[in-house]
Design a protein around this motif. Structure first.
Motif, PDB file in Angstrom:
ATOM      1  N   UNK A 134       0.874  -1.091   0.012  1.00 52.01           N
ATOM      2  CA  UNK A 134       0.014  -0.267   0.043  1.00 52.01           C
ATOM      3  C   UNK A 134       0.785   1.171   0.039  1.00 52.01           C
ATOM      4  N   UNK A 135       1.991   1.015   0.553  1.00 55.35           N
ATOM      5  CA  UNK A 135       2.721   2.358   1.033  1.00 55.35           C
ATOM      6  C   UNK A 135       3.454   2.513  -0.768  1.00 55.35           C
ATOM      7  N   UNK A 136       4.010   1.699  -1.202  1.00 57.93           N
ATOM      8  CA  UNK A 136       4.921   1.736  -2.496  1.00 57.93           C
ATOM      9  C   UNK A 136       4.254   1.650  -3.765  1.00 57.93           C
ATOM     10  N   UNK A 137       2.823   1.140  -3.758  1.00 57.80           N
ATOM     11  CA  UNK A 137       2.233   1.100  -4.998  1.00 57.80           C
ATOM     12  C   UNK A 137       2.195   2.018  -6.073  1.00 57.80           C
ATOM     13  N   UNK A 138       2.251   3.205  -5.452  1.00 57.25           N
ATOM     14  CA  UNK A 138       2.430   4.369  -6.400  1.00 57.25           C
ATOM     15  C   UNK A 138       4.058   4.587  -7.161  1.00 57.25           C
ATOM     16  N   UNK A 139       4.952   3.943  -6.788  1.00 57.33           N
ATOM     17  CA  UNK A 139       6.246   4.194  -7.278  1.00 57.33           C
ATOM     18  C   UNK A 139       6.299   4.122  -8.590  1.00 57.33           C
ATOM     19  N   UNK A 140       7.468   4.301  -9.154  1.00 57.18           N
ATOM     20  CA  UNK A 140       7.497   4.133 -10.722  1.00 57.18           C
ATOM     21  C   UNK A 140       8.852   3.567 -11.217  1.00 57.18           C
TER      22      UNK A 140
END
Length: 280
Positions: free
Chosen positions: A41-47
């Protein structure tokens, strides 16, 4: 024999390999070996990199991995280590996948129509030069260009990136959303008809539900604060400082000279700034 595959781009988020064995190895790695599922949930918007999201989707799309297998594996993990918002959210993403299958069953061919299931009127231009610049990652909006170049080079783009490039194409450039959906269909490793066309017609605001228009510079600052992702895929901007990396057209001529990049020559003037009054 079959033609040789091109080498994997060294910047690729993951070296995807087909087949069930590779799929199960990824599931084992993400869930148990790395414990990444606990922080999803904390990392899912990474690229950048392989571990910010599960990356299960190519194997799910091609039938190499069953969503029930993922669900069971996460359940086994929760029994041993407990549950949190991240483990819940991985399963929730599988439910979103199911949602778009039911969405496609309900609406049928309307998901391919210019005005979608809702039939709402919308500006939908088809300007060849604008569409080509979007496709090639030459819009002049760094976050958009980085994502589009990653897609061209690797067949992959993050979820955050997909939402932004779709919003930019539809609301900032006012182009036909179906061009974007067709481009994704041609290139995505994880393409499947329901998820792709369902997400695109939703991004275009043509489902009768909420319309998500993204403020691209704000998104860039929120999710690529130091410009690491932009510099990875848009090397023309590698010397641009953090305060200008998201909107390089705001630099003075002296600042551009100092960075070794001239806007309009070395890197394009923006087709649109992507910074409307409304937007996330």
């Amino acid at each position: 024999g079959p033609p040789e595959l091109p080498p994997v781009d060294s910047r690729a988020a993951l070296d995807f390999k087909g087949g069930e064995t590779a799929a199960l190895n990824r599931l084992q790695y993400y869930t148990w070996d790395s414990n990444c599922v606990w922080e999803y949930f904390e990392t899912r918007n990474g690229m950048v990199g392989g571990d910010y999201s599960t990356k299960f989707s190519p194997w799910l799309a091609l039938g190499c991995l069953s969503p029930r297998k993922v669900y069971d594996e996460v359940g086994s993990y929760e029994k041993e280590w407990g549950s949190n918002k991240s483990t819940y959210w991985v399963v929730f993403e599988l439910i979103w996948r199911d949602y778009f299958r039911f969405f496609a069953m309900k609406h049928g061919n309307k998901i391919f129509f210019p005005h979608g299931p809702s039939g709402d009127a919308q500006a939908q231009k088809q300007e060849a030069d604008v569409l080509e610049r979007w496709r090639a990652g030459r819009t002049g909006a760094p976050l958009i260009d980085a994502n589009m170049r990653e897609l061209l080079a690797t067949g992959w783009m993050s979820n955050r990136g997909r939402q932004n490039v779709a919003s930019y194409l539809v609301f900032d450039l006012q182009q036909d959303w179906r061009f974007g959906a067709a481009h994704f269909e041609a290139l995505l490793l994880d393409y499947d008809v329901c998820s792709n066309w369902g997400n695109w017609v939703s991004a275009a605001g043509l489902t009768g539900g909420r319309i998500n228009k993204f403020n691209i510079p704000k998104q860039s600052k929120d999710y690529d604060a130091n410009g690491d992702y932009i510099r990875l895929w848009v090397p023309e901007l590698k010397a641009v400082p953090n305060e200008h990396i998201h909107e390089p057209w705001r630099m003075s001529e002296a600042e551009q000279a100092q960075c070794g990049v001239r806007i309009g020559t070395d890197y394009p003037e923006p087709l649109a700034t992507g910074a409307g009054k409304a937007g996330f």
